[in-house]
Enzyme design. Structure first.
Site, PDB file in Angstrom:
ATOM      1  N   HIS A 139       4.985   9.037  13.142  1.00  0.00           N
ATOM      2  CA  HIS A 139       4.337   7.780  12.767  1.00  0.00           C
ATOM      3  C   HIS A 139       4.998   6.654  13.555  1.00  0.00           C
ATOM      4  CE1 HIS A 139       2.071   5.214  10.140  1.00  0.00           C
ATOM      5  NE2 HIS A 139       3.036   4.910   9.304  1.00  0.00           N
ATOM      6  N   HIS A 184       0.813  -1.220   0.000  1.00  0.00           N
ATOM      7  CA  HIS A 184       0.000   0.000   0.000  1.00  0.00           C
ATOM      8  C   HIS A 184       0.844   1.267   0.000  1.00  0.00           C
ATOM      9  CE1 HIS A 184       0.829  -0.553   4.331  1.00  0.00           C
ATOM     10  NE2 HIS A 184       0.648   0.748   4.444  1.00  0.00           N
TER      11      HIS A 184
END
Length: 313
Positions: free
Chosen positions: A179, A115
């Protein structure tokens, strides 16, 4: 060789239950604006800088950089599964140019991308196969990692090569910003996960579903303050975006891996893809940025950002 750039965060959670409608609507609108920018530019080729999440690259052989002369999406988290329209001739020529410029890059004639590569293509074009692509992998997860300056050198060398093409080229950087999702490591992975991240052991449908459910739960807990994961760092994210906006890429050479992890989390190293993308554009001189979107999004476990850019002249 007209160039344009679009960098954006990615998240498997964009395709999964959990994020609020308000958040998804805001991100959808921002992506739609970036899509209009891309449509107006109408690229003939897309060069992607993206990470991998142990779906195509594994510790048994983990290059810092790799360029694909053929590639296929693995179909994780609802993204496209199947071959991508890679321009093999341009990919090979790019690799040769990089070697001659002093940047070592591996070649894959059968690259699997997840992805991190496919989601931006689908979001920007509606179809991951809409344009010829040259995929470039940057290891941003599997430690030890090289210095950030090497990603800038990679991008600059790619940008120099792109100057030789008579095509409209869109440069895409995918990942970040702050993140710290739950990613297995050599030190912490249980046996089955360790076998996967080292040897690439295939996942059963049941294992994929379990991983997906774990990601959904991790995001829920993180968004509700019930997670040990490192908090997002909007101040750090904005300082990074300011560096990109002002073209001060050399400032990033002093950012150590320890600093990046401490400020942004273990997967904040995905900013390497942005650094490479902006360096590729900056190889042609000054640039100006647009589509200034940022949202600290705990529901996605990411500081979610979008930037576009074109040369100033």
């Amino acid at each position: 060789m007209p160039l344009a750039l679009c960098c954006m965060s990615h998240s498997p959670l964009l395709n999964l239950p959990g994020p609020s409608a308000e958040l998804l609507d805001q991100i959808t609108d921002a992506i739609a604006d970036a899509r209009k920018f891309v449509e107006q530019f109408d690229p003939e080729l897309v060069v992607t800088f993206s990470p991998d999440h142990y779906n195509g690259f594994f510790y048994r052989l983990m290059p810092p950089f790799c360029i694909g002369t053929a590639a296929a999406g693995v179909g994780d988290y609802g993204t496209y599964q199947g071959p991508l329209p890679v321009d093999a001739d341009i990919a090979n020529a790019c690799a040769e140019s990089l070697w001659e410029s002093g940047v070592d890059i591996a070649i894959s004639t059968a690259m699997d991308v997840d992805h991190g590569t496919v989601q931006p293509l689908q979001e920007l074009f509606g179809d991951a196969t809409a344009r010829p692509v040259v995929p470039i992998f940057i290891n941003s997860v599997a430690t030890p990692l090289g210095p950030l300056s090497r990603s800038r050198a990679l991008g600059a060398a790619v940008g120099t090569f792109l100057a030789t093409l008579d095509k409209r080229v869109l440069i895409v950087g995918s990942g970040g910003l702050s993140h710290d999702p739950p990613v297995p490591t050599l030190a912490t992975a249980p046996p089955a996960a360790l076998d996967r991240i080292v040897h690439g052991a295939p996942m059963t449908p049941e294992q994929r579903m379990a991983r997906q459910e774990a990601v959904i739960k991790a995001a829920h807990d993180f968004a509700h303050g019930q997670s040990p994961l490192r908090s997002l760092n909007p101040d750090w994210d904005r300082s990074l975006l300011e560096i990109f906006d002002e073209g001060r890429l050399s400032d990033l050479d002093g950012w150590t891996n320890t600093f990046i992890t401490g400020e942004g989390g273990n997967s904040a190293h995905e900013i390497r893809t942005w650094v490479a993308a902006f360096a590729a554009l900056a190889a042609h001189g000054e640039y100006q940025t647009g589509n200034h979107f940022y949202r600290a999004a705990p529901e996605l476990i990411a500081g979610f950002a979008i930037r576009t850019a074109v040369p100033s002249t």
